[in-house]
Motif scaffolding. Structure first.
Motif, PDB file in Angstrom:
ATOM      1  N   ASP A 182      -3.682 -29.649   5.303  1.00  0.00           N
ATOM      2  CA  ASP A 182      -2.754 -28.534   5.451  1.00  0.00           C
ATOM      3  C   ASP A 182      -2.506 -27.811   4.137  1.00  0.00           C
ATOM      4  O   ASP A 182      -2.317 -26.592   4.117  1.00  0.00           O
ATOM      5  CB  ASP A 182      -1.428 -29.047   6.011  1.00  0.00           C
ATOM      6  N   LYS A 219      -1.081 -33.368   3.583  1.00  0.00           N
ATOM      7  CA  LYS A 219      -0.632 -33.205   4.963  1.00  0.00           C
ATOM      8  C   LYS A 219       0.781 -32.639   4.977  1.00  0.00           C
ATOM      9  O   LYS A 219       1.668 -33.139   4.293  1.00  0.00           O
ATOM     10  CB  LYS A 219      -0.648 -34.560   5.690  1.00  0.00           C
ATOM     11  N   ILE A 221       4.399 -32.264   5.983  1.00  0.00           N
ATOM     12  CA  ILE A 221       5.379 -33.184   6.556  1.00  0.00           C
ATOM     13  C   ILE A 221       6.608 -32.438   7.052  1.00  0.00           C
ATOM     14  O   ILE A 221       7.133 -32.717   8.122  1.00  0.00           O
ATOM     15  CB  ILE A 221       5.797 -34.248   5.515  1.00  0.00           C
ATOM     16  N   HIS A 222       7.085 -31.465   6.277  1.00  0.00           N
ATOM     17  CA  HIS A 222       8.251 -30.678   6.674  1.00  0.00           C
ATOM     18  C   HIS A 222       8.085 -29.249   6.189  1.00  0.00           C
ATOM     19  O   HIS A 222       7.443 -28.998   5.164  1.00  0.00           O
ATOM     20  CB  HIS A 222       9.547 -31.241   6.073  1.00  0.00           C
ATOM     21  N   ASP A 239       8.652 -27.611  13.269  1.00  0.00           N
ATOM     22  CA  ASP A 239       9.205 -28.941  13.003  1.00  0.00           C
ATOM     23  C   ASP A 239      10.171 -29.368  14.095  1.00  0.00           C
ATOM     24  O   ASP A 239      10.188 -30.532  14.525  1.00  0.00           O
ATOM     25  CB  ASP A 239       9.917 -28.952  11.653  1.00  0.00           C
ATOM     26  N   HIS A 242       8.206 -30.196  17.181  1.00  0.00           N
ATOM     27  CA  HIS A 242       7.501 -31.462  16.982  1.00  0.00           C
ATOM     28  C   HIS A 242       8.444 -32.641  17.195  1.00  0.00           C
ATOM     29  O   HIS A 242       8.101 -33.610  17.888  1.00  0.00           O
ATOM     30  CB  HIS A 242       6.907 -31.507  15.577  1.00  0.00           C
ATOM     31  N   ARG A 365       4.057 -42.226  13.577  1.00  0.00           N
ATOM     32  CA  ARG A 365       3.406 -40.989  13.144  1.00  0.00           C
ATOM     33  C   ARG A 365       2.302 -41.340  12.162  1.00  0.00           C
ATOM     34  O   ARG A 365       2.559 -41.939  11.120  1.00  0.00           O
ATOM     35  CB  ARG A 365       4.421 -40.054  12.488  1.00  0.00           C
ATOM     36  N   PRO A 367      -0.409 -39.657   9.913  1.00  0.00           N
ATOM     37  CA  PRO A 367      -0.901 -38.372   9.414  1.00  0.00           C
ATOM     38  C   PRO A 367      -2.286 -38.407   8.795  1.00  0.00           C
ATOM     39  O   PRO A 367      -2.888 -37.363   8.578  1.00  0.00           O
ATOM     40  CB  PRO A 367       0.151 -38.011   8.361  1.00  0.00           C
ATOM     41  N   ASN A 453       1.905 -29.205  12.333  1.00  0.00           N
ATOM     42  CA  ASN A 453       2.039 -30.653  12.493  1.00  0.00           C
ATOM     43  C   ASN A 453       0.978 -31.141  13.472  1.00  0.00           C
ATOM     44  O   ASN A 453       0.416 -30.358  14.240  1.00  0.00           O
ATOM     45  CB  ASN A 453       3.419 -30.996  13.047  1.00  0.00           C
ATOM     46  N   ASP A 454       0.714 -32.435  13.449  1.00  0.00           N
ATOM     47  CA  ASP A 454      -0.186 -32.993  14.456  1.00  0.00           C
ATOM     48  C   ASP A 454       0.432 -32.789  15.832  1.00  0.00           C
ATOM     49  O   ASP A 454       1.623 -33.046  16.034  1.00  0.00           O
ATOM     50  CB  ASP A 454      -0.418 -34.485  14.200  1.00  0.00           C
ATOM     51  N   THR A 455      -0.366 -32.374  16.793  1.00  0.00           N
ATOM     52  CA  THR A 455       0.176 -31.913  18.076  1.00  0.00           C
ATOM     53  C   THR A 455      -0.148 -32.827  19.248  1.00  0.00           C
ATOM     54  O   THR A 455       0.241 -32.524  20.368  1.00  0.00           O
ATOM     55  CB  THR A 455      -0.362 -30.507  18.382  1.00  0.00           C
TER      56      THR A 455
END
Length: 753
Positions: A182, A219, A221-222, A239, A242, A365, A367, A453-455
């Motif tokens: 990311d 990655k 994160i926020h 976020d 998510h 989670r 990542p 984010n990972d979806t």
């Protein structure tokens, strides 16, 4: 400050250009990337005195080309010609070795006016090491040309002479690489940006819209929008979506969630959502490092942390999650040792001790995978980790759940796109093939609006957990009402969630088509009939027949017969399953209770009796309940008492447990795959269509049902009474079929297991 010496002819592969100053919090970092065959750089140039004085881009592009020539990199050959628009708002110079393009990014209406910023893109082709070295030299000296005296080694003096008041106005380096993370994607955006802090592999960046982003190993994160007036940071929509997509589908389905565990980086928004449930007594967040949480708290204001830190229901422990899980697993093993389950169930002290250290739901989670520095996340997908994880799930109430957030949905070709998703596939295959894992069924869903984010999310129900029946309900209103019952709202004019509700939940019960393609690429399913034959046959008219007729047998009542020859492997009346009546287990229980309480409401009682007589229980990964035909003759298929006379069966059989426990294909086409009927051999014209009713129930779990079927074969009497219709037309129709007698009677359901 700058390094003491900067050799412009340095040929090393990695070069660090660090622009910093003694006044935090902002500094900028540029690292020459490792790229094969070329190096690319996007250089955001804020408005500078150079641009103000010269008014166009010609000199910048020409200066870049001159630097390349002066450095003696031998790439200025090949007839490179500088070209510009008439208004000088864009210029380019290129040959076979390099390409430099500069565009006005904003500001005045013509090239002579002051611009807000310019976008300089440089690409160096050829040998990768040489290209990187050239790009480093070009970046360093072009920066000095734009923002200070070329000979001045003091960055503070360069700033002052260039007319800048602070380092926030420095240009931003955006490295465009092939890295799949990311941070690389963010840095490649053509917009000004600055790094607020970097500690180890954690970074916090901000852009020109005050959007702050926290990264770990590249990655995201926020992300939040910083409000300077109150020093707070509003979480991004992605976020929030998510967090709600991660937590609510399972917490809202669980019968009694008390203890919740979060594993993985920065679970604070998710933990906040979990705290909305009245029954939740304890939330444990495991953080292996203090660094990233401290950075989030420092740069993202009061939004993420205080309500979590101040809650008496939340505990945050900075410990390696793998070690924590291992320790609890050892403790559970010690407590179980040399004790029978029946003995444990009667031991109040044991039950209290188990309740205190195990969890109703575990949220994981993941990542990253297979990258240096974060092996803990890689281990979250291993056989050893999940073997121990099963020990910390509280399953005495038959309701344990693990939820995993890992990767994104595959493409239309079903192919995993990175190492993380490949490792995810290996993990899911492990669950399918290793019988020691009691994760069944497994469902997956996606929330694409949570990107970047990972979806993708995976729900692992522990040993057919009761919550699965609630999770797969068909009625969206039931989920919304559950939210209302399980949460306390302080503001009567608001709703408890921003995104999730019953209608949203419905979208999470059936995965996307991409997962269907992915599923049929798994090696053990690549040649399985469900992928090679059954799925394409749904769309083949020749593979489905409705050549059946209902006749009245003098002893058995109604029976279903073939009105023409039917080849083996043909779907029988597949349209039946597009019009069946399905009642969720939860609704079925309410229906039975209602008919018992109001027994004088005879129409309800008759409806119940009809469902029991003609229907059957249907349990699969994406729905569970009671089903019957409402407008199809398949419901008159009788029980075949011997193997020789049975000629149809379910598309999926009991030995297909692996597919029933986890299959995006089955979850998407449940009505057809789980309830459809297919001919098991060639059926002659006039032959009665017969099915083994044991497909509907497990003989070992329900011996009374097996006994009932034996009585059916002996007495020709089932649940549906023979109405003994005095119809010569019916009898003549039966005789014309020339059907031989057999020991079966009409008790029927409408289809298969």
């Amino acid at each position: 400050m700058f390094p003491e010496k900067m050799n412009p002819y340095r040929k090393q592969t990695q070069l660090l250009l660090l622009l910093s100053h003694p006044f935090p919090p902002l500094f900028l970092l540029f690292v020459c990337p490792s790229i094969s065959f070329a190096a690319h750089l996007t250089y955001i140039i804020p408005s500078s005195p150079v641009l103000s004085e010269r008014g166009d881009f010609f000199h910048i592009t020409n200066k870049a080309a001159g630097i390349l020539k002066d450095f003696g990199h031998n790439i200025n050959e090949g007839g490179a010609i500088l070209k510009c628009f008439d208004d000088k708002s864009a210029c380019s110079i290129a040959n076979d070795a390099y390409r430099i393009v500069l565009n006005k990014g904003g500001g005045g209406d013509d090239g002579s006016a002051l611009t807000d910023y310019a976008i300089l893109t440089m690409s160096i082709f050829g040998n990768d090491a040489v290209a990187q070295s050239i790009l480093c030299d070009l970046t360093f000296y072009l920066h000095k040309y734009l923002y200070g005296d070329d000979t001045n080694e003091n960055p503070s003096e360069s700033l002052s002479e260039a007319g800048f008041s602070n380092f926030n106005q420095f240009p931003v380096f955006s490295v465009v690489t092939a890295n799949d993370n990311d941070l690389s994607a963010f840095l490649s955006l053509l917009s000004p940006k600055s790094m607020l802090e970097r500690v180890d592999s954690n970074e916090v960046w901000t852009d020109d819209h005050n959007v702050r982003r926290a990264y770990s190993y590249g990655k995201l994160i926020h992300a939040c929008t910083f409000q300077r007036d109150n020093e707070s940071c509003n979480p991004s929509d992605a976020d929030l979506m998510h967090a709600e997509a991660f937590v609510h589908p399972t917490l809202n389905s669980h019968t009694d969630p008390k203890r919740i565990l979060f594993l993985g980086p920065n679970s604070y928004l998710s933990a906040r959502e979990a705290l909305k449930y009245n029954n939740v007594q304890e939330v444990l967040i495991l953080e292996s490092s203090k660094t990233l949480p401290q950075m989030v708290k420092k740069f993202m204001g009061d939004t993420y942390m205080p309500d979590i830190l101040n809650s008496t229901r939340v505990t945050i422990e900075h410990i390696d999650p793998r070690l924590y899980v291992e320790n609890i697993s050892k403790e559970m093993t010690r407590m179980y040792e040399d004790k029978a389950e029946s003995e444990l169930l009667q031991d109040d002290q044991f039950m209290l001790a188990t309740r205190a250290i195990t969890f109703d739901l575990v949220f994981i989670r993941i990542p990253h995978a297979k990258k240096k520095g974060h092996s803990q996340y890689t281990d979250f997908t291993t056989n050893d980790f999940f073997t121990k994880l099963m020990d910390i799930i509280y399953y005495w109430n038959d309701d344990g759940i693990v939820v995993m957030n890992i990767g994104c949905e595959p493409g239309l070709d079903g192919i995993d796109r990175n190492e993380l998703e490949k490792q995810r596939t290996e993990m899911l295959q492990m669950f399918m093939n290793d019988s020691k894992f009691y994760f069944k069924p497994i469902l997956n869903y996606d929330e694409p609006r949570a990107a970047p984010n990972d979806t993708s999310f995976f729900v692992l129900f522990f040993n057919n957990a009761e919550s699965h029946n609630f999770y797969t309900r068909q009625n969206a209103g039931a989920f919304t009402l559950d939210l209302a019952a399980k949460m306390t709202i302080s503001d009567e004019s608001s709703v408890p969630t921003r995104f999730y509700d019953g209608t949203t939940h419905k979208l999470y019960t059936r995965p996307s088509r991409m997962w269907e393609e992915w599923y049929c690429r798994i090696p053990e399913l690549l040649t399985h009939k469900i992928c090679t034959t059954i799925r394409p046959q749904f769309f083949d008219r020749k593979g489905n027949t409705e050549a059946t007729v209902v006749v009245h047998h003098p002893d058995k009542g109604r029976s279903l017969h073939a009105s023409e020859s039917i080849p083996a492997g043909t779907f029988i009346n597949l349209s039946d399953f597009g019009s069946s009546l399905f009642i969720d287990y939860a609704d079925w229980g309410c229906f039975l209770n209602f008919t018992m309480e109001y027994s004088d409401a005879t129409l309800y009682s008759k409806s119940r009796d009809m469902m029991i007589a003609y229907g059957y229980e249907s349990y699969s990964n994406s729905r569970s309940g009671w089903i019957t035909s409402v407008a199809n003759v398949n419901t008159f298929t009788n029980h075949g008492c011997t193997e020789e006379e049975r000629n149809v069966g379910g598309i999926l059989q009991r030995e297909d447990t692996k597919i029933v426990d986890f299959s995006p294909l089955l979850a998407r086409h449940n009505e057809l795959l789980h309830n459809g009927v297919i001919s098991s051999r060639n059926i002659e014209k006039g032959e009665e269509i017969l099915q083994n009713y044991l497909e509907f129930r497990d003989e070992e779990k329900d011996p009374e049902y097996s006994k009932f079927l034996s009585e059916v074969c002996e007495t020709n009497t089932g649940l549906v009474p023979n109405e003994n219709m005095d119809s010569r037309n019916d009898e003549s129709a039966y005789n014309s079929m020339d059907v031989s007698s057999n020991d079966s009677t009409d008790d029927s359901s409408d289809d298969s297991a």
